[in-house]
Motif scaffolding. Structure first.
Motif, PDB file in Angstrom:
ATOM      1  N   UNK A 111       0.918  -9.743   4.076  1.00 38.06           N
ATOM      2  CA  UNK A 111       1.013  -8.947   3.041  1.00 38.06           C
ATOM      3  C   UNK A 111       0.462 -10.069   1.950  1.00 38.06           C
ATOM      4  N   UNK A 112       0.948 -11.423   1.922  1.00 35.35           N
ATOM      5  CA  UNK A 112       0.636 -12.377   1.114  1.00 35.35           C
ATOM      6  C   UNK A 112      -0.671 -12.453   1.151  1.00 35.35           C
ATOM      7  N   UNK A 113      -1.268 -12.703   2.256  1.00 31.76           N
ATOM      8  CA  UNK A 113      -2.809 -12.968   2.711  1.00 31.76           C
ATOM      9  C   UNK A 113      -3.596 -11.832   2.129  1.00 31.76           C
ATOM     10  N   UNK A 114      -3.167 -10.494   2.224  1.00 29.50           N
ATOM     11  CA  UNK A 114      -3.806  -9.335   1.514  1.00 29.50           C
ATOM     12  C   UNK A 114      -3.857  -9.549   0.001  1.00 29.50           C
ATOM     13  N   UNK A 115      -2.968  -9.547  -0.557  1.00 31.59           N
ATOM     14  CA  UNK A 115      -2.873  -9.888  -2.041  1.00 31.59           C
ATOM     15  C   UNK A 115      -3.680 -10.938  -2.511  1.00 31.59           C
TER      16      UNK A 115
END
Length: 131
Positions: A107-111
């Protein structure tokens, strides 16, 4: 100040407060999980050490088991059963938390990808460089 903007040093739009908040929350979630995993790994190690120490003792020998601030008298056999049960629960929790870390990191990478954010060596953030 105008020279910095024209020279390309400030050629990216600053992140909105909501994006910064979302990014900070995602990072904090990941860090919190790593902290909890480290604590559980330590507890797992302690359980394994105790089991190693008492495994060769007679099963009916008196043994003391501490839970919180309460010390109770039991047999080695009872304590081993309790430790095995606790150890299994710790391992299951660690497996779940490891999976949760992967999801949170994704999720962090997607953000970061969505907003063109790239981490710097110093741990800060900046715009992703154009290829």
């Amino acid at each position: 100040m105008a020279e910095a903007a024209s020279s390309g040093m400030a050629s990216f739009a600053p992140l909105s407060q909501s994006v910064r908040l979302e990014l900070t929350q995602a990072r904090n979630d990941v860090q919190d999980l790593y902290t909890r995993i480290a604590a559980l790994e330590s507890e797992k190690s302690e359980h394994e050490m105790v089991m190693e120490q008492i495994k060769d003792l007679p099963k009916d020998r008196k043994c003391w088991h501490q839970v919180g601030n309460v010390l109770s008298e039991q047999t080695v056999e009872q304590v081993v059963q309790i430790l095995e049960t606790n150890l299994e629960q710790i391992k299951n929790t660690l497996t779940k938390m490891s999976s949760e870390v992967q999801q949170k990191e994704q999720k962090l990478g997607e953000i970061m990808s969505k907003h063109g954010i790239m981490e710097t060596k110093e741990g800060g953030i900046g715009p992703a460089k154009a290829s």
